[in-house]
Design a protein around this motif. Structure first.
Motif, mmCIF file in Angstrom:
data_model
loop_
_atom_site.group_PDB
_atom_site.id
_atom_site.type_symbol
_atom_site.label_atom_id
_atom_site.label_comp_id
_atom_site.label_asym_id
_atom_site.label_seq_id
_atom_site.Cartn_x
_atom_site.Cartn_y
_atom_site.Cartn_z
ATOM 1 N N THR A 168 16.870 1.746 -10.944
ATOM 2 C CA THR A 168 17.264 1.265 -9.618
ATOM 3 C C THR A 168 18.776 1.091 -9.480
ATOM 4 O O THR A 168 19.264 0.731 -8.416
ATOM 5 N N ASP A 169 19.516 1.361 -10.546
ATOM 6 C CA ASP A 169 20.970 1.227 -10.524
ATOM 7 C C ASP A 169 21.552 2.174 -11.565
ATOM 8 O O ASP A 169 20.946 2.364 -12.637
ATOM 9 N N VAL A 170 22.708 2.749 -11.287
ATOM 10 C CA VAL A 170 23.298 3.678 -12.255
ATOM 11 C C VAL A 170 23.638 2.980 -13.562
ATOM 12 O O VAL A 170 23.707 3.620 -14.618
ATOM 13 N N ALA A 171 23.849 1.668 -13.497
ATOM 14 C CA ALA A 171 24.153 0.922 -14.726
ATOM 15 C C ALA A 171 22.986 0.950 -15.704
ATOM 16 O O ALA A 171 23.176 0.721 -16.908
ATOM 17 N N GLU A 172 21.783 1.216 -15.203
ATOM 18 C CA GLU A 172 20.597 1.265 -16.061
ATOM 19 C C GLU A 172 20.448 2.590 -16.800
ATOM 20 O O GLU A 172 19.610 2.692 -17.715
ATOM 21 N N LEU A 173 21.214 3.615 -16.412
ATOM 22 C CA LEU A 173 21.068 4.914 -17.064
ATOM 23 C C LEU A 173 21.392 4.780 -18.549
ATOM 24 O O LEU A 173 22.476 4.312 -18.916
ATOM 25 N N PRO A 174 20.492 5.200 -19.429
ATOM 26 C CA PRO A 174 20.724 5.034 -20.866
ATOM 27 C C PRO A 174 21.655 6.097 -21.424
ATOM 28 O O PRO A 174 21.940 7.105 -20.778
ATOM 29 N N ALA B 161 17.445 10.817 -13.606
ATOM 30 C CA ALA B 161 17.946 10.831 -12.229
ATOM 31 C C ALA B 161 18.335 12.260 -11.897
ATOM 32 O O ALA B 161 18.591 13.078 -12.795
ATOM 33 N N SER B 162 18.372 12.576 -10.604
ATOM 34 C CA SER B 162 18.764 13.913 -10.166
ATOM 35 C C SER B 162 19.610 13.822 -8.906
ATOM 36 O O SER B 162 19.352 12.983 -8.038
ATOM 37 N N VAL B 163 20.605 14.708 -8.839
ATOM 38 C CA VAL B 163 21.398 14.845 -7.619
ATOM 39 C C VAL B 163 20.688 15.869 -6.743
ATOM 40 O O VAL B 163 20.527 17.025 -7.138
ATOM 41 N N ILE B 164 20.277 15.449 -5.535
ATOM 42 C CA ILE B 164 19.410 16.288 -4.701
ATOM 43 C C ILE B 164 20.077 16.546 -3.352
ATOM 44 O O ILE B 164 20.611 15.625 -2.722
ATOM 45 N N ASN B 165 20.008 17.804 -2.907
ATOM 46 C CA ASN B 165 20.495 18.185 -1.580
ATOM 47 C C ASN B 165 19.794 17.370 -0.514
ATOM 48 O O ASN B 165 18.623 17.026 -0.629
ATOM 49 N N GLY B 166 20.496 17.131 0.598
ATOM 50 C CA GLY B 166 19.943 16.310 1.666
ATOM 51 C C GLY B 166 18.650 16.844 2.243
ATOM 52 O O GLY B 166 17.696 16.088 2.468
ATOM 53 N N ASN B 167 18.588 18.166 2.502
ATOM 54 C CA ASN B 167 17.370 18.696 3.120
ATOM 55 C C ASN B 167 16.180 18.611 2.185
ATOM 56 O O ASN B 167 15.058 18.306 2.607
ATOM 57 N N ASN B 168 16.385 18.842 0.896
ATOM 58 C CA ASN B 168 15.278 18.752 -0.053
ATOM 59 C C ASN B 168 14.845 17.301 -0.265
ATOM 60 O O ASN B 168 13.665 17.018 -0.477
ATOM 61 N N GLY C 109 19.037 6.335 -2.497
ATOM 62 C CA GLY C 109 20.079 6.894 -3.340
ATOM 63 C C GLY C 109 20.764 5.842 -4.201
ATOM 64 O O GLY C 109 21.145 4.781 -3.710
ATOM 65 N N LEU C 110 20.919 6.145 -5.483
ATOM 66 C CA LEU C 110 21.697 5.280 -6.373
ATOM 67 C C LEU C 110 23.192 5.480 -6.104
ATOM 68 O O LEU C 110 23.978 4.538 -6.209
ATOM 69 N N LEU C 111 23.570 6.710 -5.798
ATOM 70 C CA LEU C 111 24.924 7.054 -5.387
ATOM 71 C C LEU C 111 24.805 7.972 -4.178
ATOM 72 O O LEU C 111 23.911 8.814 -4.129
ATOM 73 N N VAL C 112 25.702 7.832 -3.214
ATOM 74 C CA VAL C 112 25.658 8.654 -2.010
ATOM 75 C C VAL C 112 27.050 9.204 -1.728
ATOM 76 O O VAL C 112 28.042 8.470 -1.760
ATOM 77 N N GLU C 113 27.111 10.481 -1.437
ATOM 78 C CA GLU C 113 28.353 11.168 -1.108
ATOM 79 C C GLU C 113 28.933 10.645 0.203
ATOM 80 O O GLU C 113 28.202 10.398 1.159
#
Length: 279
Positions: free
Chosen positions: A129-135, A204-211, A223-227
């Motif tokens: 739920t947060d990028v800080a959790e990414l191992p 986690a995955s960076v996903i295009n907006g339409n997909n 989104g955990l991070l948003v452009e």
């Protein structure tokens, strides 16, 4: 470690023949009957198809146009279909992707300068739920096409997860340009449409907006991070065959696409900012 998924190689509505890359079109634009010109537009499903259905149902008739919308699920097909004369225009891509296609495939295509919308990229996860959790060693799904891979890497770099090598243009960056990777992220390259389907298989995955929209994901809520949309070079553009841009029907098409009501439709349909007008 790098894992590569096979790219999706099908379109929902169109099968293409093996014509030449830079030619094969009839040179004609649309078909005319009783003063109405029918144009075939190739789009992605959401939001592109939604936007163009609105334009067809609310604006096309007054411009003397009738639009036939062909939806694609594979980014590699709409430009080929346009060049081969199966389409009169397409609307599914941002300018860096189109530039890559023109350079690598030799497509002679023209884009109208003013785009219609931007779909912010976002980092999504079903496990965190947060990028800080990414191992350490977390697997990150990322686009395998050059134009969108650089965009995804820029999102990660802008948020301190990685650093790109000095002098690298983020638009053309690849995973080989990652200079600093403090969490030892492992990049899982995949065709864009696969990233949402395989989200559970990555941290986690960076996903295009339409997909993301097709998968029921909201960049703002999930989104955990948003452009950021500010100064964003990834506005989606209307594209035609080079030489067709002065055609009267194509000129009308571009004009109605930028009608104020289209901006209102986008804002009202996606009020959380998953899709943002670019005009």
């Amino acid at each position: 470690m790098k894992i590569t998924y096979a790219a999706l190689a099908a379109t929902t509505v169109l099968a293409l023949t093996g014509c030449g890359l830079t030619g094969g079109g009839s040179g004609e634009v649309g078909t005319e009957s009783n003063g109405v010109t029918t144009l075939t537009i190739g789009t992605s499903v959401t939001p592109h198809g939604d936007i163009w259905r609105y334009i067809d149902e609310n604006l096309a008739a007054d411009a003397g146009l009738d639009l036939e919308i062909k939806e694609f699920t594979d980014y590699s097909l709409p430009n080929r279909a346009l060049v081969d004369g199966e389409l009169d225009a397409n609307y599914f891509q941002h300018l860096p992707f189109l530039d890559s296609e023109r350079e690598n495939q030799g497509y002679e295509l023209y884009n109208f300068e003013q785009g219609l919308h931007i779909e912010p990229f976002a980092l999504y996860s079903e496990k965190h739920t947060d990028v800080a959790e990414l191992p350490d060693g977390a697997t990150i799904g990322i686009n395998n096409d050059p134009a969108n891979q650089g965009r995804a890497l820029k999102l990660l770099a802008d948020n301190g997860l990685i650093e790109l090598a000095d002098g690298v243009d983020p638009i053309t960056a690849t995973i080989h340009d990652v200079a600093e990777n403090p969490k030892n992220l492992e990049f899982v390259e995949a065709e864009a449409a696969q990233l949402a389907r395989t989200l559970a298989d990555t941290d986690a995955s960076v996903i295009n907006g339409n997909n993301a929209l097709n998968a029921g994901l909201s960049s703002k809520e999930d989104g955990l991070l948003v452009e950021s949309p500010e100064g964003n070079p990834y506005q989606n553009v209307l594209v035609v065959r080079a030489g067709d841009e002065e055609n009267e029907a194509i000129q009308k098409l571009n004009e109605i696409a930028h009608d104020d009501s289209v901006r209102s439709f986008i804002e009202e349909t996606w009020p959380k900012g998953e899709v943002i007008p670019a005009f």
